[in-house]
Write a protein that holds these residues in place. Structure first.
Motif, PDB file in Angstrom:
ATOM      1  N   ALA A 283       6.233  -0.175   7.133  1.00 21.89           N
ATOM      2  CA  ALA A 283       5.344  -1.335   7.175  1.00 21.89           C
ATOM      3  C   ALA A 283       5.612  -2.150   8.432  1.00 21.89           C
ATOM      4  CB  ALA A 283       5.544  -2.190   5.928  1.00 21.89           C
ATOM      5  N   PHE A 284       6.878  -2.372   8.745  1.00 14.95           N
ATOM      6  CA  PHE A 284       7.230  -3.082   9.977  1.00 14.95           C
ATOM      7  C   PHE A 284       6.888  -2.233  11.198  1.00 14.95           C
ATOM      8  CE2 PHE A 284       9.342  -6.373   7.705  1.00 14.95           C
ATOM      9  CZ  PHE A 284       9.591  -7.396   8.618  1.00 14.95           C
ATOM     10  N   LYS A 285       7.132  -0.938  11.086  1.00 13.39           N
ATOM     11  CA  LYS A 285       6.873  -0.046  12.214  1.00 13.39           C
ATOM     12  C   LYS A 285       5.397  -0.037  12.576  1.00 13.39           C
ATOM     13  CE  LYS A 285       7.573   4.771  13.655  1.00 13.39           C
ATOM     14  NZ  LYS A 285       8.087   6.098  13.246  1.00 13.39           N
ATOM     15  N   GLU A 286       4.520  -0.074  11.574  1.00 15.43           N
ATOM     16  CA  GLU A 286       3.085  -0.070  11.851  1.00 15.43           C
ATOM     17  C   GLU A 286       2.627  -1.409  12.432  1.00 15.43           C
ATOM     18  OE1 GLU A 286      -1.045   0.008   9.329  1.00 15.43           O
ATOM     19  OE2 GLU A 286       0.522   1.409   8.733  1.00 15.43           O
TER      20      GLU A 286
ATOM     21  N   THR B 116       3.408   5.911  -2.815  1.00 20.87           N
ATOM     22  CA  THR B 116       4.600   6.623  -3.280  1.00 20.87           C
ATOM     23  C   THR B 116       4.558   6.833  -4.784  1.00 20.87           C
ATOM     24  OG1 THR B 116       5.952   5.733  -1.476  1.00 20.87           O
ATOM     25  CG2 THR B 116       7.116   6.527  -3.426  1.00 20.87           C
ATOM     26  N   ILE B 117       4.217   5.784  -5.520  1.00 21.69           N
ATOM     27  CA  ILE B 117       4.183   5.884  -6.985  1.00 21.69           C
ATOM     28  C   ILE B 117       3.086   6.835  -7.447  1.00 21.69           C
ATOM     29  CG2 ILE B 117       3.725   4.581  -9.102  1.00 21.69           C
ATOM     30  CD1 ILE B 117       5.083   2.178  -7.775  1.00 21.69           C
ATOM     31  N   ASN B 118       1.916   6.725  -6.841  1.00 19.42           N
ATOM     32  CA  ASN B 118       0.793   7.582  -7.233  1.00 19.42           C
ATOM     33  C   ASN B 118       1.050   9.050  -6.941  1.00 19.42           C
ATOM     34  OD1 ASN B 118      -0.654   5.355  -8.130  1.00 19.42           O
ATOM     35  ND2 ASN B 118      -1.698   5.059  -6.175  1.00 19.42           N
TER      36      ASN B 118
ATOM     37  N   THR C  88       0.829  -1.206   0.000  1.00 18.01           N
ATOM     38  CA  THR C  88       0.000   0.000   0.000  1.00 18.01           C
ATOM     39  C   THR C  88       0.865   1.258   0.000  1.00 18.01           C
ATOM     40  OG1 THR C  88      -1.757  -1.164   1.195  1.00 18.01           O
ATOM     41  CG2 THR C  88      -1.804   1.246   1.243  1.00 18.01           C
ATOM     42  N   ARG C  89       1.929   1.251   0.780  1.00 18.50           N
ATOM     43  CA  ARG C  89       2.803   2.422   0.847  1.00 18.50           C
ATOM     44  C   ARG C  89       3.594   2.612  -0.443  1.00 18.50           C
ATOM     45  NH1 ARG C  89       1.861   1.161   6.010  1.00 18.50           N
ATOM     46  NH2 ARG C  89       1.985   2.834   7.560  1.00 18.50           N
TER      47      ARG C  89
ATOM     48  N   PHE D  12      10.339   4.266  -1.389  1.00 17.08           N
ATOM     49  CA  PHE D  12      10.359   2.810  -1.323  1.00 17.08           C
ATOM     50  C   PHE D  12      11.047   2.339  -0.041  1.00 17.08           C
ATOM     51  CE2 PHE D  12      10.328   2.467  -6.254  1.00 17.08           C
ATOM     52  CZ  PHE D  12       8.993   2.864  -6.255  1.00 17.08           C
ATOM     53  N   ASP D  13      12.142   3.012   0.324  1.00 14.80           N
ATOM     54  CA  ASP D  13      12.843   2.655   1.554  1.00 14.80           C
ATOM     55  C   ASP D  13      11.952   2.887   2.769  1.00 14.80           C
ATOM     56  OD1 ASP D  13      15.006   2.188  -0.112  1.00 14.80           O
ATOM     57  OD2 ASP D  13      15.903   4.162   0.276  1.00 14.80           O
ATOM     58  N   ALA D  14      11.273   4.029   2.789  1.00 14.59           N
ATOM     59  CA  ALA D  14      10.383   4.351   3.905  1.00 14.59           C
ATOM     60  C   ALA D  14       9.210   3.378   3.974  1.00 14.59           C
ATOM     61  CB  ALA D  14       9.874   5.783   3.771  1.00 14.59           C
ATOM     62  N   ALA D  15       8.729   2.930   2.818  1.00 14.40           N
ATOM     63  CA  ALA D  15       7.613   1.982   2.794  1.00 14.40           C
ATOM     64  C   ALA D  15       7.985   0.688   3.511  1.00 14.40           C
ATOM     65  CB  ALA D  15       7.201   1.697   1.353  1.00 14.40           C
TER      66      ALA D  15
END
Length: 302
Positions: free
Chosen positions: A262-265, A210-212, A205-206, A255-258
């Motif tokens: 994802a793990f952080k959430e 990012t792409i959108n 989703t992230r 992409f790196d932040a995604a």
């Protein structure tokens, strides 16, 4: 008048002493009653580990989600070391991967699967006649038997679809209509499978967000290549995420932040195997997140 001035002076002195005492008490005793500081997650950029040796070893086997195949496509077991780890040991006649992307799952409408034996016409006719007779039967209460075989088949068809693969596999694993891999049994497979179920949707989703959010021209420049983010995550013995270390950036910060977010959430990964705890007291999870973006105008069949 002097008494009034003296009274005011004494009152101010007492007030000053009370305030000083209160401030001193807060400084000295305050930390004992303050709530604990919330847990924080550190995000840093560290040097990636050295490249794994090319020779196959237990240290560089890739963990993949289970992709069971029919017995007709399995090969006899052997003593060789598979390059993949999964829920159970499996050997196949030919390794291949599904053409569609998504969480790895083999579904039923795979045209290359061996066809089931066809029932001889006479036996099929007898079965049909028996079904017709049974449908006309009634029980002791006068209710007629209802055959819902056709309805069940139509309902089950809704669960069918194209097989998908969720891992980035070596290029020598050819594209097919489903995924079949040689795998060795991995003791902690169920833990990794739970992690993927908690993280994959959040990560995808992230990435799409990012792409959108990119300029179309910039997004087009990202197409047709792999963007790899390597991250090492540290969990405590309870499965709580404590630290995320970006070992290698992809070149696209979103992409790196995604991957990290994802793990952080997800934050908590229950029931981690205690055998995975290393000497520093943490469970080390190493992942490579791969994004291969193909805009609709550039999509070609593989």
């Amino acid at each position: 008048m002097k008494r009034i001035h003296a009274f005011i002076f004494v009152t101010m002195a007492i007030s000053l002493l009370l305030h000083l005492g209160l401030i001193t008490g807060v400084i000295v005793w305050g930390p004992l009653f303050s709530p604990p500081k919330p847990e924080t997650i550190e995000i840093s950029l560290d040097t990636p580990p050295p490249t794994a040796p090319s020779k196959q070893s237990k240290n560089n086997q890739q963990i993949v989600r289970k992709s069971l195949v029919p017995d007709q496509l399995k090969a006899p077991d052997d003593d060789t070391l598979a390059r993949f780890l999964s829920e159970q040991r499996q050997r196949v006649k030919k390794e291949m991967q599904a053409s569609d992307n998504g969480m790895t799952e083999n579904r039923t409408n795979t045209s290359t699967l061996p066809k089931k034996s066809v029932t001889p016409p006479k036996q099929a006719q007898k079965a049909q006649e028996k079904t017709q007779v049974d449908k006309n039967d009634t029980d002791k209460n006068g209710y007629r038997t209802v055959d819902i075989t056709k309805e069940l088949a139509e309902m089950n068809a809704l669960n069918q679809g194209q097989s998908t693969v969720g891992e980035s596999l070596p290029t020598d694993v050819k594209i097919g209509s489903f995924t079949a891999l040689n795998t060795d049994r991995y003791l902690f497979y169920s833990f990794y499978a739970r992690i993927e179920e908690l993280v994959r949707y959040r990560w995808e989703t992230r990435v799409m967000t990012t792409i959108n959010g990119m300029d179309p021209a910039l997004a087009m420049n990202l197409s047709r290549r792999n963007w790899n983010t390597q991250v090492e995550f540290l969990l405590d013995k309870r499965g709580f995420l404590q630290k995320a270390m970006v070992m290698k950036e992809s070149g696209v910060k979103g992409f790196d932040a995604a991957a990290v977010n994802a793990f952080k959430e997800a934050r908590v990964f229950p029931n981690p195997p205690q055998e995975m705890i290393e000497e520093d007291g943490y469970i080390h999870l190493r992942y490579t997140f791969t994004v291969n973006y193909a805009p609709p105008t550039l999509v070609n069949s593989r």
